[in-house]
Design an enzyme around this catalytic site. Structure first.
Site: not given
Length: 523
Positions: A383, A391, A400, A427
């Site tokens: 992760d 973000n 992205d 993620e």
């Protein structure tokens, strides 16, 4: 990792049925053309070998004839010298014997066309008697190779020396000499018979060879005595480094070889032979181009004919292929569309990694394989640390891009075809490692963690200042009655322990005696 699935439309022998008409047509045309070219090659190669075989026989016969002629020539001179040496050693060559010796020398020289003359030298190398009427009073011959040889060697055999110019009239001769001894065996002088170079030149010209052919007579040490074509500057040069003297003669006294001349570089087919009675080697050669001239003409004509036939077949095939190409293109487009749909269905469009659907199919296959082979199966769950902060700070477009970079790092650490890298969701990623124990899984996990850090993706929301990942590893040997969900949960539990222990680390979950043990590996 390739996943084997059964096409419901596939039937036994379907592979042959799916062979496109276009490929079959191209294969047929190519086979016909290759067969024609193959037959042409075999025919040309056979005719080429025949031409070379005929030339080898001719060069061997020519070398044999040269050897016989050379041996006869030198033997006659040898016999003359032997009789003269026997006479001189008995009667001497005093003033009383000189007129008789001169007449005898002259008669013997006139009797043999190959002789330039016969000469007698005393032990100081001074002229005593010659076959010529007028005796030359020059500086003597003590510096000549043949005189030095007899002076230093007690052998009574005839000696053939390098070609030289006669001091009588400047003519090129090949010296054949014998030692003269007194009654006690001491050196008293030398009797020499000079064989005309022109004699061998005329003999060589009596044979028909091509303009680039050659013939030569040489000593066994490679010293050139006579050659056709005659080039004065080449007389006396050494052929010892040539292939005939360097490689062939030590293994066989006679034979054939296609080699490049050390004198002019022309490639010729040589027939060579070493004389039995004297230390001489003769050779006759025809140039390769001359031998294969007719073959080249035939090969050109045959190639033109076959090329026209192949062109005709090719044109017919081209017309035929064009007729079926439209159908083949439609079939190919449909196949590409099917592959594209399959790729969309099994892979994540953003990262290019396998998606959960392909992951679940792979798990079913690897559980069965591991149970059959009793091999360990490992799973790494990972992760991205503090990805929500990333973000929020950089935006979803940058997020992205971050996911794609992490995916490349994960995929770059999967070195085997069987390893499967998966975007599990958001993620979160997974790596399925068949035939890998927990230690191997931890090694791969650490490689992934370091690879992500090495990309140095800025992340102000992370304590390290860069994007990092946390990883959890789990491995077991399937038994055939295992739960896929439990397998994933345990790897996920190891991931949770890694995140709970401070992130940016790899954790391993193992079950020993019902107790969970956690191992962490920091950078």
């Amino acid at each position: 990792m390739p996943i084997l699935t059964q096409d419901p439309q596939q039937t036994p022998g379907g592979a042959l049925k799916r062979l496109s008409l276009l490929k079959a047509a191209v294969l047929f045309i190519a086979t016909v053309c290759l067969c024609l070219c193959g037959l042409l090659y075999l025919q040309l190669e056979q005719s080429r070998r025949h031409a070379l075989d005929v030339a080898q026989v001719a060069s061997s016969n020519l070398a044999r004839a040269m050897a016989q002629q050379a041996e006869d020539t030198f033997m006659k001179a040898d016999l003359v010298l032997t009789s003269l040496v026997d006479w001189i050693q008995v009667d001497g060559y005093g003033a009383a014997q000189k007129p008789r010796l001169q007449k005898t020398f002259a008669r013997r020289a006139q009797a043999l066309d190959q002789l330039h003359g016969i000469f007698l030298f005393d032990k100081q190398g001074q002229w005593v008697v010659t076959s010529f009427d007028d005796l030359t009073r020059g500086p003597g011959v003590s510096d000549r190779e043949y005189f030095t040889f007899h002076q230093q060697n007690a052998s009574t055999l005839a000696h053939i020396g390098p070609a030289l110019r006669s001091r009588e009239n400047g003519e090129w001769i090949i010296p054949v000499s014998k030692r003269v001894n007194d009654k006690n065996g001491n050196f008293q002088g030398v009797v020499l018979a000079g064989i005309k170079m022109a004699y061998f030149d005329q003999f060589f010209k009596s044979f028909s060879i091509d303009d680039n052919g050659s013939m030569f007579l040489a000593l066994t040490d490679g010293t050139l005595l006579a050659r056709r074509p005659f080039v004065e500057s080449q007389i006396g040069t050494s052929l010892a480094k040539g292939e005939i003297f360097h490689k062939l003669l030590p293994n066989a006294p006679a034979g054939n070889a296609m080699i490049s001349s050390v004198i002019d570089g022309v490639v010729r087919l040589y027939g060579y032979r070493q004389l039995d009675a004297y230390p001489l080697v003769v050779s006759a050669a025809s140039s390769r181009d001359s031998i294969l001239k007719d073959w080249y003409d035939t090969a050109f004509q045959s190639c033109v004919i076959v090329a026209l036939v192949v062109l005709g077949v090719g044109l017919f095939g081209w017309v035929f292929v064009r007729q079926v190409r439209v159908g083949v293109r439609v079939e190919a487009d449909l196949r590409k569309a099917k592959e594209a749909l399959k790729l969309i269905a099994t892979h994540d469009s953003l990262t290019g990694l396998a998606n959960r659907r392909l992951f679940e199919q792979a798990l079913d296959i690897e559980f069965g394989r591991g149970a059959r082979q009793s091999s360990s199966l490992s799973l790494i769950m990972l992760d991205i640390d503090y990805f929500k902060r990333y973000n929020d700070a950089y935006g979803h477009v940058a997020g992205d891009h971050c996911l794609a970079e992490v995916a490349r790092a994960v995929k770059g650490c999967c070195h085997r075809k069987a390893d499967l890298a998966v975007r599990y969701g958001g993620e979160e990623f997974a790596v399925l490692l068949p035939d890998t124990d927990i230690h191997g899984a931890l090694v791969i996990a650490e490689q992934i963690r370091r690879s992500v850090m090495d990309k140095n993706i800025n992340h102000n929301g992370s304590p390290t200042g860069y994007v990092t990942v946390s990883l959890g590893c789990y491995a077991f040997v399937p038994t055939g009655r295992d739960s896929i969900e439990l397998f994933i949960e345990r790897a996920d539990a190891a991931l949770y322990q890694a995140k709970h222990s401070g992130r940016n680390r790899s954790a391993v979950l193992s079950l020993e005696g019902g107790v969970e043990a956690l191992m962490r590996s920091d950078r």
